[in-house]
Design a protein around this motif. Structure first.
Motif, PDB file in Angstrom:
ATOM      1  N   TYR B  56      83.131  47.641  10.713  1.00 33.65           N
ATOM      2  CA  TYR B  56      82.092  47.730   9.974  1.00 33.65           C
ATOM      3  C   TYR B  56      82.407  47.900   8.455  1.00 33.65           C
ATOM      4  O   TYR B  56      81.443  47.387   7.689  1.00 33.65           O
ATOM      5  CB  TYR B  56      81.340  49.040  10.372  1.00 33.65           C
ATOM      6  N   PHE B  57      83.555  48.186   7.843  1.00 33.05           N
ATOM      7  CA  PHE B  57      83.780  48.466   6.545  1.00 33.05           C
ATOM      8  C   PHE B  57      84.955  47.574   6.154  1.00 33.05           C
ATOM      9  O   PHE B  57      85.535  47.928   5.117  1.00 33.05           O
ATOM     10  CB  PHE B  57      83.907  49.834   6.305  1.00 33.05           C
ATOM     11  N   GLY B  58      85.808  46.819   6.977  1.00 36.01           N
ATOM     12  CA  GLY B  58      86.720  46.167   6.597  1.00 36.01           C
ATOM     13  C   GLY B  58      88.102  46.836   6.521  1.00 36.01           C
ATOM     14  O   GLY B  58      88.857  46.289   6.914  1.00 36.01           O
ATOM     15  N   SER B  59      87.977  48.083   5.928  1.00 40.63           N
ATOM     16  CA  SER B  59      89.403  48.917   5.664  1.00 40.63           C
ATOM     17  C   SER B  59      88.672  50.310   5.152  1.00 40.63           C
ATOM     18  O   SER B  59      87.848  50.539   5.116  1.00 40.63           O
ATOM     19  CB  SER B  59      90.125  48.276   4.613  1.00 40.63           C
ATOM     20  N   LYS B  60      90.017  51.178   5.386  1.00 43.92           N
ATOM     21  CA  LYS B  60      89.632  52.251   5.195  1.00 43.92           C
ATOM     22  C   LYS B  60      89.221  52.475   3.600  1.00 43.92           C
ATOM     23  O   LYS B  60      88.166  53.023   3.332  1.00 43.92           O
ATOM     24  CB  LYS B  60      91.035  53.361   4.991  1.00 43.92           C
ATOM     25  N   GLU B  61      89.779  51.679   2.808  1.00 42.02           N
ATOM     26  CA  GLU B  61      89.243  51.501   1.368  1.00 42.02           C
ATOM     27  C   GLU B  61      87.712  51.198   1.321  1.00 42.02           C
ATOM     28  O   GLU B  61      86.680  51.658   0.480  1.00 42.02           O
ATOM     29  CB  GLU B  61      90.087  50.491   0.772  1.00 42.02           C
ATOM     30  N   GLY B  62      87.266  50.220   2.212  1.00 39.08           N
ATOM     31  CA  GLY B  62      85.974  49.733   2.192  1.00 39.08           C
ATOM     32  C   GLY B  62      85.012  51.005   2.582  1.00 39.08           C
ATOM     33  O   GLY B  62      83.931  51.147   2.085  1.00 39.08           O
ATOM     34  N   LEU B  63      85.421  51.907   3.707  1.00 40.09           N
ATOM     35  CA  LEU B  63      84.770  52.948   3.968  1.00 40.09           C
ATOM     36  C   LEU B  63      84.528  53.895   2.906  1.00 40.09           C
ATOM     37  O   LEU B  63      83.597  54.565   2.736  1.00 40.09           O
ATOM     38  CB  LEU B  63      85.410  53.915   5.289  1.00 40.09           C
ATOM     39  N   GLU B  65      84.627  53.134  -0.405  1.00 33.01           N
ATOM     40  CA  GLU B  65      83.439  52.674  -1.172  1.00 33.01           C
ATOM     41  C   GLU B  65      82.329  53.076  -0.826  1.00 33.01           C
ATOM     42  O   GLU B  65      81.102  53.127  -1.621  1.00 33.01           O
ATOM     43  CB  GLU B  65      83.961  51.085  -1.371  1.00 33.01           C
ATOM     44  N   ALA B  66      82.125  52.823   0.608  1.00 32.63           N
ATOM     45  CA  ALA B  66      80.654  52.941   1.202  1.00 32.63           C
ATOM     46  C   ALA B  66      80.274  54.467   1.018  1.00 32.63           C
ATOM     47  O   ALA B  66      79.047  54.569   0.836  1.00 32.63           O
ATOM     48  CB  ALA B  66      80.706  52.852   2.585  1.00 32.63           C
ATOM     49  N   CYS B  67      81.227  55.332   1.203  1.00 34.21           N
ATOM     50  CA  CYS B  67      80.921  56.663   0.791  1.00 34.21           C
ATOM     51  C   CYS B  67      80.388  57.068  -0.685  1.00 34.21           C
ATOM     52  O   CYS B  67      79.423  57.797  -0.896  1.00 34.21           O
ATOM     53  CB  CYS B  67      82.285  57.527   1.144  1.00 34.21           C
ATOM     54  N   LEU B  68      81.049  56.294  -1.413  1.00 31.98           N
ATOM     55  CA  LEU B  68      80.779  56.406  -2.956  1.00 31.98           C
ATOM     56  C   LEU B  68      79.423  55.748  -3.261  1.00 31.98           C
ATOM     57  O   LEU B  68      78.479  56.350  -3.928  1.00 31.98           O
ATOM     58  CB  LEU B  68      81.709  55.668  -3.812  1.00 31.98           C
ATOM     59  N   ARG B  69      79.199  54.736  -2.815  1.00 29.00           N
ATOM     60  CA  ARG B  69      77.691  53.855  -2.924  1.00 29.00           C
ATOM     61  C   ARG B  69      76.571  54.732  -2.369  1.00 29.00           C
ATOM     62  O   ARG B  69      75.613  54.901  -2.765  1.00 29.00           O
ATOM     63  CB  ARG B  69      77.758  52.509  -2.163  1.00 29.00           C
ATOM     64  N   GLN B 108      79.307  65.822  -2.192  1.00 28.58           N
ATOM     65  CA  GLN B 108      79.266  64.671  -2.872  1.00 28.58           C
ATOM     66  C   GLN B 108      79.918  64.696  -4.300  1.00 28.58           C
ATOM     67  O   GLN B 108      80.447  63.650  -4.411  1.00 28.58           O
ATOM     68  CB  GLN B 108      77.636  64.521  -3.017  1.00 28.58           C
ATOM     69  N   LEU B 109      79.630  66.003  -5.011  1.00 25.34           N
ATOM     70  CA  LEU B 109      80.273  66.144  -6.235  1.00 25.34           C
ATOM     71  C   LEU B 109      81.948  66.144  -6.150  1.00 25.34           C
ATOM     72  O   LEU B 109      82.657  65.446  -6.825  1.00 25.34           O
ATOM     73  CB  LEU B 109      79.931  67.469  -6.792  1.00 25.34           C
ATOM     74  N   LEU B 110      82.252  66.901  -5.224  1.00 26.61           N
ATOM     75  CA  LEU B 110      83.834  66.744  -4.870  1.00 26.61           C
ATOM     76  C   LEU B 110      84.238  65.153  -4.625  1.00 26.61           C
ATOM     77  O   LEU B 110      85.422  65.068  -5.053  1.00 26.61           O
ATOM     78  CB  LEU B 110      84.130  67.523  -3.467  1.00 26.61           C
ATOM     79  N   LEU B 111      83.563  64.601  -3.985  1.00 25.84           N
ATOM     80  CA  LEU B 111      84.023  63.309  -3.709  1.00 25.84           C
ATOM     81  C   LEU B 111      84.209  62.299  -5.033  1.00 25.84           C
ATOM     82  O   LEU B 111      85.167  61.487  -4.971  1.00 25.84           O
ATOM     83  CB  LEU B 111      82.989  62.604  -3.131  1.00 25.84           C
ATOM     84  N   LEU B 112      83.546  62.804  -6.121  1.00 24.78           N
ATOM     85  CA  LEU B 112      83.699  61.987  -7.395  1.00 24.78           C
ATOM     86  C   LEU B 112      84.981  62.374  -8.110  1.00 24.78           C
ATOM     87  O   LEU B 112      85.319  61.649  -9.093  1.00 24.78           O
ATOM     88  CB  LEU B 112      82.493  62.461  -8.381  1.00 24.78           C
ATOM     89  N   GLU B 119      91.747  50.218  -7.713  1.00 24.71           N
ATOM     90  CA  GLU B 119      91.011  50.218  -9.213  1.00 24.71           C
ATOM     91  C   GLU B 119      89.595  49.975  -8.932  1.00 24.71           C
ATOM     92  O   GLU B 119      88.605  50.423  -9.764  1.00 24.71           O
ATOM     93  CB  GLU B 119      91.610  48.976  -9.828  1.00 24.71           C
ATOM     94  N   ARG B 120      89.093  49.215  -7.795  1.00 25.47           N
ATOM     95  CA  ARG B 120      87.693  48.823  -7.567  1.00 25.47           C
ATOM     96  C   ARG B 120      86.986  50.127  -7.397  1.00 25.47           C
ATOM     97  O   ARG B 120      86.004  50.322  -7.936  1.00 25.47           O
ATOM     98  CB  ARG B 120      87.680  47.855  -6.568  1.00 25.47           C
ATOM     99  N   ALA B 121      87.205  50.868  -6.497  1.00 26.55           N
ATOM    100  CA  ALA B 121      86.839  52.148  -6.002  1.00 26.55           C
ATOM    101  C   ALA B 121      86.717  53.173  -7.218  1.00 26.55           C
ATOM    102  O   ALA B 121      85.695  53.770  -7.417  1.00 26.55           O
ATOM    103  CB  ALA B 121      87.336  52.754  -4.875  1.00 26.55           C
ATOM    104  N   ASP B 122      87.713  53.215  -8.153  1.00 25.38           N
ATOM    105  CA  ASP B 122      87.700  54.016  -9.129  1.00 25.38           C
ATOM    106  C   ASP B 122      86.810  53.795  -9.976  1.00 25.38           C
ATOM    107  O   ASP B 122      86.221  54.341 -10.710  1.00 25.38           O
ATOM    108  CB  ASP B 122      89.247  54.045  -9.752  1.00 25.38           C
ATOM    109  N   ALA B 123      86.557  52.435 -10.391  1.00 27.44           N
ATOM    110  CA  ALA B 123      85.526  51.802 -11.255  1.00 27.44           C
ATOM    111  C   ALA B 123      84.172  52.398 -10.896  1.00 27.44           C
ATOM    112  O   ALA B 123      83.331  52.687 -11.590  1.00 27.44           O
ATOM    113  CB  ALA B 123      85.471  50.184 -11.190  1.00 27.44           C
ATOM    114  N   ILE B 124      83.811  52.288  -9.358  1.00 25.90           N
ATOM    115  CA  ILE B 124      82.758  52.768  -8.939  1.00 25.90           C
ATOM    116  C   ILE B 124      82.574  54.218  -9.414  1.00 25.90           C
ATOM    117  O   ILE B 124      81.272  54.657  -9.840  1.00 25.90           O
ATOM    118  CB  ILE B 124      82.479  52.698  -7.679  1.00 25.90           C
TER     119      ILE B 124
END
Lengths: 200, 200
Positions: B56-63, B65-69, B108-112, B119-124
Motif C-alpha cells: 500500500y505504501f511502497g516502502s517504510k519511507e512511503g508509510l 510520508e503518508a503519516c506526515l501527509r 502529531q506534533l512529535l512526529l514533526l 530528503e523528500r520526507a524531511d522537505a515535507i
DNA sequence: CGTCCAAGTAAACAACTGCTGACTTGAGTC
DNA sequence: GACTCAAGTCAGCAGTTGTTTACTTGGACG
C-alpha cells in the motif's frame, strides 16, 4: 556524509582513543539519533577499529551513556549560576543558539533530546534536564529549601524547553526563517521571552 | 510494550487496512523515532500482515510520508486562523499540551520532530512546520504580501518552537515538573509567553 | 635480545532489518 | 457454480546491525 576526525596523534593511546570515540559518537548521536548512528560509522569517524567500542564502553549503549556523562561534566564547568545573573544567562543561551557552526554546544543540547530506548540512559538524560532546569530556576530566585519558590521551577523548565525546541528547529531541522536568523534577531526575539520567564 | 489496535472491523477492507497502518505507524514513529520503529511491530499493532505495508505504501519511507501527509490534512481542518484569535489559539495549544493522554494530537506534533533521513520526507516536514509558523504568525497580524510584517514570522516560529520543545519534555521525555503539571499551571506559565510573542 | 601485556586488528556470527515473489483466500458477477 | 481479481498470507532473501573471538602489533622493562 562521512566527516572523519583529523588524523589522531599517536598510534597507541587508550585515553585518546576513548575520547576520540566519544567525540565522534556525540556528533552522530546528536545529528542522527541513537538508532540512526551505527557503531561502524562512529568508529570510522574516530579513525578507530569498531571492536574498540565494545572494548572500552562495553556496548553501544555504554558509549551513549558515556556521551551523556561527558555532557554532565562539561556544562557548568565550575560553580553554579547565581540569582541575578539573568543577563549573562540570556546572552550565553542565545549565543549557543546563534554560533552553532563553530560551537560544539548545540550538539550537546540536541543529545539531550535523543533517546536510546534504554531506561538507564533515559534516566541520566532526565536527571540532566532537571539539573539544567534548576540552574535556570536559580537565576530566577528559586531556592531548593524554600517551597514558596517552587513555582519558579516550572517557569524555568518552560524556558529550557523553549530553548531546546528552538535548537531543534534551527540546528537539526533547518526550518525557515529561524535557521538563517542573525544573532541580533535571536536576541531581540528570545531575550524578552527568557527575561519574562526568569524575572524574579 | 506491544500496544495492539482493537480488533479491526472486517476481514477485507483495503481503506481500513491503510488507515489502521497509518494510525499504528504514527504512534510508533512519534514515540520511537523513524529508525526505532520497525515495519513488523507497526504491522502487528495494526493487526495486519507486514507485506501490506509495501503493497500500500511502497516502502517504510512511503508509510512515513503518508503519516506526515495525514497530519497535514488533520491540522487546521477547515479555514485559516484569523488575526485576533489569540486567546483561542493559546487555549487550543495549551489544551493539546495538557490533555495528552486521551488526545491524539501530541503524537502529531512529535512526529514533526522525527527525521527519517530521507530528503523528500524531511522537505515535507519542513514545509509543515513553516505552515504552522505562518498560522501562528497570522494571529499576530502577519500578512504574506506585506513585507513590513515579516518580523512577525520569526516571533511566531519562536512560539512554535517553544511549544514543540515543551511537548518533547512533557510527553516524550517525561521530565519533572512539567510532566505532572496541571492544565491550569500550563496556562498560567505558557499563556503569557505566547501572548507576548504573538501580540499585535 | 626476550618477555609480557595492553592496544589494536580482522573476520565472522547471530539476530534483525526492509523488502520481494509466489501463493491462497475471499467476495462479487455473470 | 465457475471466473476474476483485489486482499491478504507465507517463507525467504540480501543487506545491515551490534557483538565476540582469536589473532597481531607495538613499546616498556629486565
Amino acid at each position: 556524509m562521512g566527516d572523519p576526525e583529523p588524523p589522531r596523534a599517536a598510534g597507541r593511546d587508550a585515553a585518546g582513543t576513548r575520547s576520540a570515540l566519544v567525540r565522534a559518537a556525540r556528533r552522530r548521536f546528536a545529528t542522527e539519533g541513537y538508532r540512526g548512528a551505527t557503531v561502524r560509522t562512529i568508529a570510522a569517524d574516530a579513525g578507530v577499529n569498531v571492536a574498540l567500542i565494545n572494548r572500552y564502553f562495553g556496548s553501544k549503549e555504554g558509549l551513549f551513556e558515556a556521551c551523556l556523562r561527558r555532557s554532565v561534566d562539561q556544562l557548568d564547568p565550575q560553580g553554579r549560576t547565581a540569582p541575578g545573573d539573568l543577563d549573562r544567562v540570556v546572552t550565553r543561551v542565545v549565543g549557543h543558539l546563534a554560533d552553532l557552526p563553530n560551537a560544539d554546544d548545540p550538539l550537546q543540547l540536541l543529545l539531550l533530546l535523543r533517546s536510546s530506548g534504554d531506561e538507564r540512559a533515559d534516566a541520566i538524560r532526565r536527571r540532566m534536564l532537571e539539573h539544567h532546569t534548576e540552574q535556570f530556576a536559580r537565576v530566577a530566585g528559586w531556592q531548593p529549601d524554600d517551597p514558596a519558590t517552587a513555582p519558579l521551577l516550572l517557569r524555568a523548565q518552560v524556558a529550557l524547553g523553549s530553548v531546546l525546541g528552538l535548537v531543534m528547529l534551527r540546528t537539526a531541522i533547518g526550518v525557515q526563517p529561524i535557521s538563517s536568523a542573525s544573532a541580533d534577531e535571536l536576541v531581540a526575539t528570545l531575550g524578552p521571552l527568557l527575561r519574562t520567564l526568569l524575572a524574579p
